[in-house]
Design a protein around this motif. Sequence first.
Motif, mmCIF file in Angstrom:
data_model
loop_
_atom_site.group_PDB
_atom_site.id
_atom_site.type_symbol
_atom_site.label_atom_id
_atom_site.label_comp_id
_atom_site.label_asym_id
_atom_site.label_seq_id
_atom_site.Cartn_x
_atom_site.Cartn_y
_atom_site.Cartn_z
ATOM 1 N N UNK A 64 0.836 -1.196 0.000
ATOM 2 C CA UNK A 64 0.000 0.000 0.000
ATOM 3 C C UNK A 64 0.874 1.251 0.000
ATOM 4 N N UNK A 65 0.279 2.370 -0.431
ATOM 5 C CA UNK A 65 0.984 3.647 -0.404
ATOM 6 C C UNK A 65 1.322 4.029 1.033
ATOM 7 N N UNK A 66 0.418 3.672 1.966
ATOM 8 C CA UNK A 66 0.666 3.986 3.383
ATOM 9 C C UNK A 66 1.909 3.246 3.891
ATOM 10 N N UNK A 67 2.080 2.018 3.437
ATOM 11 C CA UNK A 67 3.250 1.232 3.864
ATOM 12 C C UNK A 67 4.534 1.880 3.342
ATOM 13 N N UNK A 68 4.530 2.299 2.078
ATOM 14 C CA UNK A 68 5.701 2.954 1.512
ATOM 15 C C UNK A 68 6.003 4.251 2.245
ATOM 16 N N UNK A 69 4.960 5.003 2.590
ATOM 17 C CA UNK A 69 5.136 6.258 3.318
ATOM 18 C C UNK A 69 5.784 6.003 4.685
ATOM 19 N N UNK A 70 5.295 4.966 5.380
ATOM 20 C CA UNK A 70 5.858 4.624 6.690
ATOM 21 C C UNK A 70 7.308 4.180 6.556
ATOM 22 N N UNK A 71 7.590 3.392 5.483
ATOM 23 C CA UNK A 71 8.952 2.909 5.252
ATOM 24 C C UNK A 71 9.894 4.073 4.968
ATOM 25 N N UNK A 72 9.462 5.005 4.128
ATOM 26 C CA UNK A 72 10.304 6.156 3.783
ATOM 27 C C UNK A 72 10.577 7.044 4.986
ATOM 28 N N UNK A 73 9.668 7.038 5.934
ATOM 29 C CA UNK A 73 9.856 7.839 7.149
ATOM 30 C C UNK A 73 10.757 7.138 8.154
ATOM 31 N N UNK A 74 11.162 5.904 7.838
ATOM 32 C CA UNK A 74 12.060 5.168 8.724
ATOM 33 C C UNK A 74 11.372 4.601 9.941
ATOM 34 N N UNK A 75 10.052 4.393 9.855
ATOM 35 C CA UNK A 75 9.285 3.928 11.010
ATOM 36 C C UNK A 75 8.976 2.438 10.962
ATOM 37 N N UNK A 76 9.417 1.786 9.903
ATOM 38 C CA UNK A 76 9.174 0.351 9.787
ATOM 39 C C UNK A 76 10.394 -0.303 9.166
ATOM 40 N N UNK A 77 10.731 -1.487 9.654
ATOM 41 C CA UNK A 77 11.849 -2.229 9.078
ATOM 42 C C UNK A 77 11.315 -3.165 7.998
ATOM 43 N N UNK A 78 11.673 -2.938 6.754
ATOM 44 C CA UNK A 78 11.111 -3.753 5.673
ATOM 45 C C UNK A 78 11.703 -5.156 5.666
ATOM 46 N N UNK A 79 10.910 -6.103 5.270
ATOM 47 C CA UNK A 79 11.386 -7.479 5.137
ATOM 48 C C UNK A 79 12.157 -7.625 3.826
ATOM 49 N N UNK A 80 12.826 -8.756 3.676
ATOM 50 C CA UNK A 80 13.553 -9.003 2.433
ATOM 51 C C UNK A 80 12.592 -9.031 1.251
ATOM 52 N N UNK A 81 11.402 -9.622 1.456
ATOM 53 C CA UNK A 81 10.417 -9.687 0.370
ATOM 54 C C UNK A 81 10.013 -8.283 -0.083
ATOM 55 N N UNK A 82 9.780 -7.398 0.889
ATOM 56 C CA UNK A 82 9.385 -6.032 0.549
ATOM 57 C C UNK A 82 10.514 -5.313 -0.188
ATOM 58 N N UNK A 83 11.738 -5.495 0.273
ATOM 59 C CA UNK A 83 12.880 -4.834 -0.360
ATOM 60 C C UNK A 83 13.078 -5.333 -1.790
ATOM 61 N N UNK A 84 12.904 -6.608 -1.980
ATOM 62 C CA UNK A 84 13.083 -7.140 -3.343
ATOM 63 C C UNK A 84 11.993 -6.603 -4.277
ATOM 64 N N UNK A 85 10.776 -6.477 -3.775
ATOM 65 C CA UNK A 85 9.691 -5.891 -4.583
ATOM 66 C C UNK A 85 10.030 -4.448 -4.955
ATOM 67 N N UNK A 86 10.435 -3.664 -3.942
ATOM 68 C CA UNK A 86 10.737 -2.259 -4.185
ATOM 69 C C UNK A 86 11.922 -2.105 -5.137
ATOM 70 N N UNK A 87 12.948 -2.948 -4.960
ATOM 71 C CA UNK A 87 14.121 -2.878 -5.837
ATOM 72 C C UNK A 87 13.733 -3.143 -7.280
ATOM 73 N N UNK A 88 12.875 -4.137 -7.481
ATOM 74 C CA UNK A 88 12.445 -4.466 -8.850
ATOM 75 C C UNK A 88 11.669 -3.301 -9.460
ATOM 76 N N UNK A 89 10.775 -2.691 -8.674
ATOM 77 C CA UNK A 89 9.979 -1.580 -9.171
ATOM 78 C C UNK A 89 10.852 -0.364 -9.478
ATOM 79 N N UNK A 90 11.917 -0.155 -8.666
ATOM 80 C CA UNK A 90 12.792 1.008 -8.844
ATOM 81 C C UNK A 90 13.883 0.775 -9.881
ATOM 82 N N UNK A 91 14.010 -0.472 -10.331
ATOM 83 C CA UNK A 91 14.996 -0.775 -11.363
ATOM 84 C C UNK A 91 16.427 -0.819 -10.863
ATOM 85 N N UNK A 92 16.600 -1.204 -9.585
ATOM 86 C CA UNK A 92 17.947 -1.338 -9.026
ATOM 87 C C UNK A 92 18.082 -2.747 -8.457
#
Length: 543
Positions: A64-92
Amino acid sequence: MNLSRRLSYRRGKEDTVADRSAGDGRKAGTVTGAESTAEIGRRVLKLRTERGFTQRMLAEPAYTAAYVSTLEAGKVRPSEAALRHLAERLGVSYEELTTGRSPHDATRLRAALTDARRALATGAAEDAAGLFAEVRDEAERLGFAEERASALLGLGDCALETGDLTVARDHFEAVERLLSGEPLPRRVPAIRGRAVAHLLAGELRYSCYLLESAIDELNASGLHDPYALLLLYTAAIAPYMDMGAHARAVRAAELALALAPSVDDPGLIARMHRGVARTLIAEGRTAEADASLAKAQELYEQLRIHTDLAHCHWMRGYVHAQDGNLERAERELRTARDMLASKRAALFTVQVEVELADVLRRRGRTAEAEALLLPLLAHSPAAGTAPAPGGTDTAPAPGGTNTTPAPSGTDTTAAPGGTDTTAAPSGTNTTPAPGGTDTAAYEAGLTADRGAVHAGGAHRLLGLIADERGDAEAAEEHYCAALSLLERTGAAGDLADLCRLLGDLLRREGRLEAAMDAYRTGLGHRAAPGTTTLGPAPAEPPM
């Protein structure tokens, strides 16, 4: 709420719960720690903004957008699954997102290291040092230990070339600390560099100790790495020769030759040929020595390594001097001097000039030789010289210098003025013009801590010149200054020759007791060369 939204909401909640409950058992790759969480958040925000994504565009369809917002604010520790999803979407890559290091960063740093190495090979060491320093700082910022170690090693090599020996040792020690957890072969280039720095400072025994300890450890642990062993055996030849341990130097050269076919590094093979040539010179096999140097020179020309190519000309000049071909010797030594001066290799430049002065003296051009030598000693710290054997007290050396002899070159080069022959008739009109190469070389000069063996050699030659013109007092002063310097280094062969010269002078002056003491001192250095200062030879690898 539609199905995809419910799935995204549930996955976001699952990641949050998992992150809150995660402990030391988190699987590799999961971000841990508040600082890392904040760094990841800032990195995601930066990459998302650069790509023009909204939080919803980045999150969907899995989060969700809310999850990304919380992650960007440094208030949640992302799991490996979340990081891999975000990396794929960001092209890195996943690594770039979690560490901030792009796979391209390592490639970029290695390319910069190649440029720095090329600059050191073909240009001035100071310029190359600037490039190496940039790579070191960037590698440290990005956390690339291997590239940082390579940059520090390059900085050490630059400092060796400029004659900043304390700085060189500091860089090599930093590499050893950085790689302390790595296998010994990885640390061998830094150990070799530190040994060369001590060699150039006139600390021959400690240089041998460092090299032999590493050889023993490699062989005892079964790490018979051919590259590492070849590097160590090649580096050991110079201090062995300067200490008079000729048999040990010859054995090191034999082992180096046996290891060479297993090593695919033309630069190291060329350095090995230079070392082997020095042992051949000591055995009087000058034709073979020249052939070995020709092989090294060919490799250096192909690789465009100018400093090492200059060392080949230096060594070939010494070979021709030993063979009595003084005109060719002078030509080779002048070539070496000009090449080293153009690279602002101050210490090596003045070392070559000591050997050039010996050739000029032997050609009967003593005024030129003396004019070349005196500026090399003029910047050393003032101090008195040691008394002559037998208690003869002498005044401080001319120019107020008390320098120590430093070993020649990085891995090779024979002791300055090693032969004592009669002067040959003058044949050329070229003049060495002191100070005509590079003023930086003269500002550095030869001191007790820089260029020790050659500083002693310079005093020895000035003593010979004074002796030949009948100035016994000046000759004695220079011989005693040389003796004071060489005794600190343990350069046995040079000490024995120097004691003979001093003894002959004292005998002609009618001071027989002092002369006998000088001869006895020389015999003590001549007996069993190498055995008085070195322990058992290091273990040998299975060949």
